[in-house]
Design an enzyme around this catalytic site. Structure first.
Site, PDB file in Angstrom:
ATOM      1  CB  ALA A  67      -0.894   0.022   1.469  1.00 32.03           C
ATOM      2  N   GLY A 112       0.527  -4.810   0.768  1.00 30.86           N
ATOM      3  CA  GLY A 112      -0.588  -5.018  -0.065  1.00 30.86           C
ATOM      4  C   GLY A 112      -0.252  -5.780  -1.463  1.00 30.86           C
ATOM      5  CD  GLU A 115      -2.607  -7.607   2.706  1.00 32.65           C
ATOM      6  OE1 GLU A 115      -2.220  -6.163   2.793  1.00 32.65           O
ATOM      7  OE2 GLU A 115      -3.418  -7.680   3.535  1.00 32.65           O
ATOM      8  CD  GLU A 135       1.739  -5.806   5.806  1.00 36.20           C
ATOM      9  OE1 GLU A 135       2.444  -6.705   6.039  1.00 36.20           O
ATOM     10  OE2 GLU A 135       0.967  -5.627   4.785  1.00 36.20           O
TER      11      GLU A 135
HETATM   12  N1  COA Z   1       4.716   3.196  -0.404  1.00 35.36           N
HETATM   13  C1  COA Z   1       5.052   4.508  -0.865  1.00 35.36           C
HETATM   14  N2  COA Z   1       5.978   4.660  -1.542  1.00 35.36           N
HETATM   15  C2  COA Z   1       6.747   3.676  -1.812  1.00 35.36           C
HETATM   16  C3  COA Z   1       6.580   2.204  -1.254  1.00 35.36           C
HETATM   17  C4  COA Z   1       5.343   2.058  -0.576  1.00 35.36           C
HETATM   18  N3  COA Z   1       5.012   0.954  -0.223  1.00 35.36           N
HETATM   19  N4  COA Z   1       7.549   1.632  -1.772  1.00 35.36           N
HETATM   20  C5  COA Z   1       8.365   2.147  -2.417  1.00 35.36           C
HETATM   21  N5  COA Z   1       8.072   3.578  -2.514  1.00 35.36           N
HETATM   22  C6  COA Z   1       8.940   4.594  -3.151  1.00 35.36           C
HETATM   23  C7  COA Z   1       9.818   5.329  -2.436  1.00 35.36           C
HETATM   24  O1  COA Z   1       9.378   5.801  -1.398  1.00 35.36           O
HETATM   25  C8  COA Z   1      10.670   5.879  -3.364  1.00 35.36           C
HETATM   26  O2  COA Z   1       9.922   7.004  -3.544  1.00 35.36           O
HETATM   27  P1  COA Z   1      11.193   8.501  -3.787  1.00 35.36           P
HETATM   28  O3  COA Z   1      11.851   8.124  -5.060  1.00 35.36           O
HETATM   29  O4  COA Z   1       9.983   9.506  -3.927  1.00 35.36           O
HETATM   30  O5  COA Z   1      11.797   8.428  -2.627  1.00 35.36           O
HETATM   31  C9  COA Z   1      10.380   5.078  -4.669  1.00 35.36           C
HETATM   32  O6  COA Z   1       9.303   4.463  -4.257  1.00 35.36           O
HETATM   33  C10 COA Z   1      11.725   4.089  -4.748  1.00 35.36           C
HETATM   34  O7  COA Z   1      11.936   3.339  -3.717  1.00 35.36           O
HETATM   35  P2  COA Z   1      13.185   2.881  -3.063  1.00 35.36           P
HETATM   36  O8  COA Z   1      13.061   2.256  -1.672  1.00 35.36           O
HETATM   37  O9  COA Z   1      14.164   3.753  -3.434  1.00 35.36           O
HETATM   38  O10 COA Z   1      13.619   1.526  -4.072  1.00 35.36           O
HETATM   39  P3  COA Z   1      14.519   0.329  -3.913  1.00 35.36           P
HETATM   40  O11 COA Z   1      14.326  -0.524  -5.212  1.00 35.36           O
HETATM   41  O12 COA Z   1      15.618   0.612  -3.574  1.00 35.36           O
HETATM   42  O13 COA Z   1      13.526  -0.582  -2.777  1.00 35.36           O
HETATM   43  C11 COA Z   1      11.534  -1.635  -1.829  1.00 35.36           C
HETATM   44  C12 COA Z   1      12.470  -1.221  -3.030  1.00 35.36           C
HETATM   45  C13 COA Z   1      10.390  -2.290  -2.405  1.00 35.36           C
HETATM   46  C14 COA Z   1      12.553  -2.841  -1.078  1.00 35.36           C
HETATM   47  C15 COA Z   1      11.474  -0.495  -0.912  1.00 35.36           C
HETATM   48  O14 COA Z   1      10.855   0.675  -1.723  1.00 35.36           O
HETATM   49  C16 COA Z   1      10.356  -0.821   0.231  1.00 35.36           C
HETATM   50  O15 COA Z   1      11.018  -1.441   1.135  1.00 35.36           O
HETATM   51  N6  COA Z   1       9.132  -0.285   0.087  1.00 35.36           N
HETATM   52  C17 COA Z   1       8.232  -0.349   1.175  1.00 35.36           C
HETATM   53  C18 COA Z   1       7.869  -1.846   1.371  1.00 35.36           C
HETATM   54  C19 COA Z   1       6.729  -1.993   2.476  1.00 35.36           C
HETATM   55  O16 COA Z   1       6.935  -1.914   3.872  1.00 35.36           O
HETATM   56  N7  COA Z   1       5.508  -2.353   1.982  1.00 35.36           N
HETATM   57  C20 COA Z   1       4.495  -2.539   2.886  1.00 35.36           C
HETATM   58  C21 COA Z   1       3.696  -1.232   3.165  1.00 35.36           C
HETATM   59  S1  COA Z   1       2.489  -1.706   4.390  1.00 35.36           S
END
Ligand code: COA
Length: 261
Positions: A67, A112, A115, A135
Site C-alpha cells: 500500500a 498489499g 496480499e 507491516e
Molecule cells: N509506499 C509508498 N512509496 C513507496 C513504497 C510504498 N509501499 N515502496 C516504495 N516507495 C517509493 C519510495 O518512497 C521511493 O520514492 P522516492 O523516489 O520519491 O523517494 C520510490 O518508491 C523508490 O523506492 P526505493 O526504496 O528507493 O526503491 P528500492 O528499489 O531501493 O527498494 C523496496 C524497493 C520495495 C524494497 C523498498 O521501496 C521498500 O521497502 N518499500 C516499502 C515496502 C513496504 O514496507 N511495504 C508494505 C507497506 S504496508
C-alpha cells in the site's frame, strides 16, 4: 471505462493483462490505483470478451511494493477500519472473479502487493521476486486480507512466522511453501508462462472453471457448506451444453469445442 492513470490495460484475444503502472513508486497501491482496479474488475465481470486476467507490475523492480505508505499519515483508529475494508472488498473482486486471475510477479510483492497476489487464483513468479508482509515493521498488520489468505495458502505455522518477522521471502521459499504455483528463470518468460497456463485453463469448459473457483473459495467461507456448494455446482455444470459436448467429444475421440454455455 474512464481513462486510467495508474493501470496499463491490454487485451490479448480473450485475456486482459493489467499492469500496475507506477514504477517510480515501485507500483505502490495508493487509493486511486485501488479504485481503478475496482473499476477494471467490475468491467471484467460484465465483459464477455474477457475470459481470463493476468496482473503484473511495470518496470523491472517491483510487482507491487505494498500500500502507498505516504497515505498512512492520515490514518487513525476510525478511518483505518474503512481503509482495510475498502481494500478487502476490492481484493474480493479478484478472489471471487468467475474468470481466472493469475498474478505474474515480476519483483517485490510486499505488503498489499503480496496480499493482492494472494487474492488471485494462481501465482507465477520470476526467480528473483521477493514476497513478504513487512507491516509489523511499521507497527501495523496486513489489512487487505493477508492474515487470512496467507494462512490459507501456506498454513498457520509459516504464516505466523512470516507475518511476525516481516521477513522477505525468496521466490524459491514462496514456491516451496505453495505461495507460488510456478517459477520462471527470467522476466521475459513471465508473461508467456502466465499466458500458457491461462490459455490451458481457458481451453476447458468456462462454466466448470467458474464452478471450481466458487467451490474452492467455499472451503474458506465459514457460513457456507462447501459440499452443498459443490453438489449445486456439479448440477449447474450438468445443465450446460459444454457438458454434453465434453462427454460426446471424449466418446468420439476428438477435442471438445466448448462454447461457455
Ligand atoms: N509506499 C509508498 N512509496 C513507496 C513504497 C510504498 N509501499 N515502496 C516504495 N516507495 C517509493 C519510495 O518512497 C521511493 O520514492 P522516492 O523516489 O520519491 O523517494 C520510490 O518508491 C523508490 O523506492 P526505493 O526504496 O528507493 O526503491 P528500492 O528499489 O531501493 O527498494 C523496496 C524497493 C520495495 C524494497 C523498498 O521501496 C521498500 O521497502 N518499500 C516499502 C515496502 C513496504 O514496507 N511495504 C508494505 C507497506 S504496508
Amino acid at each position: 471505462m474512464k481513462k486510467l492513470q495508474n493501470l496499463d490495460i491490454r487485451q490479448k484475444e480473450n485475456i486482459l493483462i493489467i499492469t500496475i503502472n507506477r514504477p517510480e513508486k515501485r507500483n505502490a497501491l495508493d487509493l486511486a490505483t485501488l479504485k481503478e482496479i475496482k473499476h477494471v474488475m467490475q468491467d471484467v465481470y460484465a465483459n464477455p470478451t474477457v475470459r481470463g486476467i493476468i496482473i503484473t507490475g511495470a518496470g523491472d523492480k517491483a510487482f507491487i511494493a505494498g500500500a502507498d505508505i505516504s497515505e498512512f499519515m492520515e490514518m487513525n483508529e476510525v478511518n483505518s477500519r474503512k481503509f482495510a475494508e475498502n481494500g478487502q472488498e476490492i481484493f474480493a473482486l479478484l478472489e471471487n472473479s468467475p474468470k481466472p486471475v493469475i498474478a505474474a510477479v515480476n519483483g517485490f510483492a510486499l505488503g498489499g502487493g503480496c496480499e493482492l497476489a494472494m487474492a488471485c487464483h494462481l501465482r507465477i513468479a520470476v526467480e528473483t521476486a521477493k514476497f513478504g508482509q513487512p507491516e509489523v515493521n511499521l507497527g501495523i498488520i496486513p489489512g487487505y486480507g493477508g492474515t487470512q489468505r496467507m494462512t490459507q495458502l501456506v498454513g498457520k505455522s509459516k504464516a505466523m512466522e512470516w507475518m511476525m518477522t516481516g521477513d522477505m521471502i525468496s521466490a524459491q521459499e514462496a514456491h516451496q511453501y505453495g505461495l507460488v504455483n510456478h517459477l520462471v528463470s527470467t522476466p521475459e518468460e513471465l508473461l508467456s508462462k502466465a499466458e500458457e497456463l491461462l490459455n490451458k485453463i481457458l481451453s476447458k469448459a468456462p462454466v466448470a472453471i467458474e464452478m471450481v473457483i466458487e467451490c474452492v473459495n467455499a472451503v474458506f467461507n465459514k457460513d457456507e457448506n462447501g459440499y452443498q456448494t459443490e453438489a449445486n455446482a456439479f448440477s449447474i455444470c450438468c445443465k450446460t451444453e459444454d457438458f454434453k459436448e465434453g462427454t460426446k467429444a471424449f466418446l468420439e475421440k476428438r477435442p471438445a469445442n466448448f462454447q461457455g454455455r
